[in-house]
Design an enzyme around this catalytic site. Structure first.
Site, PDB file in Angstrom:
ATOM      1  N   VAL A   1       0.949  -0.932   0.075  1.00  0.00           N
ATOM      2  CA  VAL A   1      -0.384   0.398  -0.028  1.00  0.00           C
ATOM      3  C   VAL A   1       0.833   1.196  -0.102  1.00  0.00           C
ATOM      4  O   VAL A   1       0.692   2.693  -0.813  1.00  0.00           O
ATOM      5  CB  VAL A   1      -1.200  -0.081   1.326  1.00  0.00           C
ATOM      6  CG1 VAL A   1      -1.911   1.327   1.274  1.00  0.00           C
ATOM      7  CG2 VAL A   1      -1.815  -0.874   0.866  1.00  0.00           C
TER       8      VAL A   1
ATOM      9  N   CYS B   1     -10.315  -1.891   3.183  1.00  0.00           N
ATOM     10  CA  CYS B   1     -10.514  -2.601   1.704  1.00  0.00           C
ATOM     11  C   CYS B   1     -11.563  -2.708   1.133  1.00  0.00           C
ATOM     12  O   CYS B   1     -12.984  -2.524   0.608  1.00  0.00           O
ATOM     13  CB  CYS B   1      -9.323  -3.034   1.502  1.00  0.00           C
ATOM     14  SG  CYS B   1      -8.943  -4.371   1.942  1.00  0.00           S
TER      15      CYS B   1
ATOM     16  N   GLN C   1     -11.895 -11.436  -2.433  1.00  0.00           N
ATOM     17  CA  GLN C   1     -10.265 -10.701  -1.855  1.00  0.00           C
ATOM     18  C   GLN C   1      -9.342 -11.563  -2.589  1.00  0.00           C
ATOM     19  O   GLN C   1      -8.760 -12.716  -2.380  1.00  0.00           O
ATOM     20  CB  GLN C   1     -10.932 -10.324  -1.195  1.00  0.00           C
ATOM     21  CG  GLN C   1     -11.640  -9.548  -0.110  1.00  0.00           C
ATOM     22  CD  GLN C   1     -11.328  -9.747   1.521  1.00  0.00           C
ATOM     23  OE1 GLN C   1     -12.672  -9.937   2.087  1.00  0.00           O
ATOM     24  NE2 GLN C   1     -11.397  -8.892   1.898  1.00  0.00           N
TER      25      GLN C   1
ATOM     26  N   SER D   1      -3.070  -9.483  -2.557  1.00  0.00           N
ATOM     27  CA  SER D   1      -2.375  -7.573  -2.623  1.00  0.00           C
ATOM     28  C   SER D   1      -3.225  -7.745  -0.560  1.00  0.00           C
ATOM     29  O   SER D   1      -2.651  -6.695  -0.418  1.00  0.00           O
ATOM     30  CB  SER D   1      -2.475  -7.305  -3.699  1.00  0.00           C
ATOM     31  OG  SER D   1      -3.778  -6.618  -3.933  1.00  0.00           O
TER      32      SER D   1
ATOM     33  N   HIS E   1     -10.871  -6.300  -4.980  1.00  0.00           N
ATOM     34  CA  HIS E   1     -11.971  -6.853  -4.656  1.00  0.00           C
ATOM     35  C   HIS E   1     -12.746  -6.707  -5.207  1.00  0.00           C
ATOM     36  O   HIS E   1     -13.314  -5.896  -6.110  1.00  0.00           O
ATOM     37  CB  HIS E   1     -11.839  -6.124  -3.244  1.00  0.00           C
ATOM     38  CG  HIS E   1     -10.715  -6.776  -2.367  1.00  0.00           C
ATOM     39  ND1 HIS E   1      -9.420  -7.344  -2.656  1.00  0.00           N
ATOM     40  CD2 HIS E   1     -10.239  -6.561  -0.795  1.00  0.00           C
ATOM     41  CE1 HIS E   1      -8.828  -8.009  -1.559  1.00  0.00           C
ATOM     42  NE2 HIS E   1      -9.076  -6.958  -0.866  1.00  0.00           N
TER      43      HIS E   1
HETATM   44  P1  A2P Z   1      10.056  -3.429   5.749  1.00  0.00           P
HETATM   45  O1  A2P Z   1       9.936  -3.590   3.841  1.00  0.00           O
HETATM   46  O2  A2P Z   1      10.889  -2.516   6.127  1.00  0.00           O
HETATM   47  O3  A2P Z   1       9.316  -5.129   6.092  1.00  0.00           O
HETATM   48  P2  A2P Z   1       2.963  -5.191   2.984  1.00  0.00           P
HETATM   49  O4  A2P Z   1       1.873  -4.952   3.562  1.00  0.00           O
HETATM   50  O5  A2P Z   1       2.824  -4.884   1.587  1.00  0.00           O
HETATM   51  O6  A2P Z   1       3.359  -6.007   3.980  1.00  0.00           O
HETATM   52  O7  A2P Z   1       4.139  -4.060   4.415  1.00  0.00           O
HETATM   53  C1  A2P Z   1       4.428  -3.930   4.985  1.00  0.00           C
HETATM   54  C2  A2P Z   1       5.332  -2.555   4.979  1.00  0.00           C
HETATM   55  O8  A2P Z   1       4.902  -2.166   6.619  1.00  0.00           O
HETATM   56  C3  A2P Z   1       6.748  -2.400   4.749  1.00  0.00           C
HETATM   57  O9  A2P Z   1       6.757  -1.051   4.465  1.00  0.00           O
HETATM   58  C4  A2P Z   1       7.412  -2.603   6.531  1.00  0.00           C
HETATM   59  O10 A2P Z   1       8.326  -2.522   6.249  1.00  0.00           O
HETATM   60  C5  A2P Z   1       6.546  -1.583   6.921  1.00  0.00           C
HETATM   61  N1  A2P Z   1       6.327  -2.209   8.322  1.00  0.00           N
HETATM   62  C6  A2P Z   1       6.295  -3.761   8.671  1.00  0.00           C
HETATM   63  N2  A2P Z   1       6.992  -3.748  10.472  1.00  0.00           N
HETATM   64  C7  A2P Z   1       7.478  -2.717  10.505  1.00  0.00           C
HETATM   65  C8  A2P Z   1       7.761  -1.266  11.519  1.00  0.00           C
HETATM   66  N3  A2P Z   1       8.176  -2.127  12.761  1.00  0.00           N
HETATM   67  N4  A2P Z   1       7.994  -0.457  11.791  1.00  0.00           N
HETATM   68  C9  A2P Z   1       8.026   0.407  10.351  1.00  0.00           C
HETATM   69  N5  A2P Z   1       7.229   0.025   8.995  1.00  0.00           N
HETATM   70  C10 A2P Z   1       7.245  -1.817   9.168  1.00  0.00           C
END
Ligand code: A2P
Length: 343
Positions: A15, A129, A156, A159, A242
């Site tokens: 996202v 969503c 759904q 993604s 979705h």
């Molecule tokens: P990172 O890429 O460093 O893991 P998705 O929904 O596609 O799984 O993406 C999750 C998003 O949330 C990614 O940008 C991920 O970063 C970020 N994220 C996951 N854990 C944390 C955290 N503890 N603090 C900040 N961002 C986070």
């Protein structure tokens, strides 16, 4: 519109990346941007508005000076870091489920209940969503003819579970086409060539947390605390978009023609409903588009004053990133954030 210092938490995720591209596409007036993620991504670079921006670890100090902070990094991160951003004077636009049902937090689809933004006290939530894709169709119909009951079944995309969900679907698809075992970790079973009646976690009542979110969020956004809503949420092997089959009972009888007219006039909705020419919304067509598409509008044979319809939207765009950016645009327009107009 005046400009704003923004931060995007989860900038490297499914996202978050779409938030960045939608900010660019819509010419959102950004003064300064900080792209934040977990420590794993710190130091990597992402292209944004003609620059290469270095991703930083999301820490409370990273929110200093921010006017608007977009969060799309999961509920746990929002729970711990959104109050830190709000404490530092930013307005948080949160895509996670962490704050949605908090009575102090507006839950907003701008086309439906933009006015609720005025009540914010530092955090504004963007709905689930599937809720957004359904309510873009329900809200205009309700204005024309009060809704009494809603039953919805969702289809759904992968993604919805983030970038890892799409990766897993592609990996499983390749494995099965090569006659290898399909490993599942993000989803409870292989999603490739399958349909899973299980999105998120089951609770004691037999529903899933995703289904309960759709029900509760619908009531909150539409200001209808007693509206009966029942959802069955299903994961299908589609990368993006979705789709939902929605069955609606109204106070008065409503013809499909009237519903088509009402929906056609609502901003952000496009009616595709010409079954004789095989005209109906498709997930593959909706992917990458901003509108929510509605079709298969017909009289429901089982409900009183009922209509059935099929609604489809890109869950990463209107279902998530676009809705969040539209909330931020409303904040600027209402002078509730940006250029010293913040809290
Ligand atoms: P990172 O890429 O460093 O893991 P998705 O929904 O596609 O799984 O993406 C999750 C998003 O949330 C990614 O940008 C991920 O970063 C970020 N994220 C996951 N854990 C944390 C955290 N503890 N603090 C900040 N961002 C986070």
């Amino acid at each position: 519109m005046s400009g704003a210092n923004i931060a995007v938490v989860g900038a490297t995720g499914a996202v978050g990346r779409v938030v960045l591209s939608i900010l660019e596409e819509r010419g959102f007036p950004v003064e300064r941007a900080r792209l934040l993620a977990s420590s794993r991504s710190a130091g990597t670079k992402l292209p944004f508005m003609g620059d290469e921006v270095v991703v930083e670890e999301a820490t409370p100090d990273a929110f200093e000076g921010a006017d608007i902070v977009f969060f799309s990094a999961g509920g746990g991160t929002s729970k711990s870091l959104a109050p830190e951003a709000a404490k530092r004077g930013a307005v948080v636009v949160d895509k996670s489920s962490a704050w949605r049902m908090d009575p102090a937090v507006p839950l907003v689809i701008p086309e439906v209940n933009a006015g609720d933004i005025d009540e914010h006290s530092g955090i504004i939530s963007s709905p689930n969503c599937s809720t957004i894709v359904m309510l873009m169709a329900l809200a205009p119909l309700h204005r024309a003819n009060p809704i009494r009951r809603v039953i919805v079944d969702t289809y759904q995309s992968a993604s919805g579970a983030g970038a890892k969900g799409v990766d897993e679907l592609y990996r499983q698809t390749h494995a099965m086409l090569d006659d290898r075992a399909a490993e599942a970790s993000t989803f409870p079973y292989p999603l490739a060539f399958n349909v899973l009646p299980h999105v998120e976690e089951f609770t004691d009542d037999g529903y899933t947390t995703e289904e309960t979110k759709m029900e509760n969020e619908t009531r909150k956004i539409m200001h209808l605390p007693d509206l009966p809503v029942s959802a069955t949420c299903v994961r299908v092997p589609v990368p993006v978009s979705h789709s939902e089959a929605v069955h609606i009972e109204f106070e008065h009888v409503m013809s499909p023609e009237e519903a088509r007219d009402v929906l056609s006039e609502f901003p952000g909705v496009r009616v595709i409903d010409d079954v004789a020419a095989k005209g109906y919304p498709l997930a593959g067509f909706a992917a990458g588009k901003d509108d929510v598409f509605v079709g298969r509008i017909r009289t429901d044979r089982a409900l009183t004053n009922g209509l059935s319809l099929w609604t489809v939207g890109d869950n990463l765009r209107k279902g998530a990133a676009l809705n969040a950016v539209q909330i931020a645009e409303e904040l600027l327009e209402r002078r509730l954030a940006g250029n010293g107009n913040g809290r």
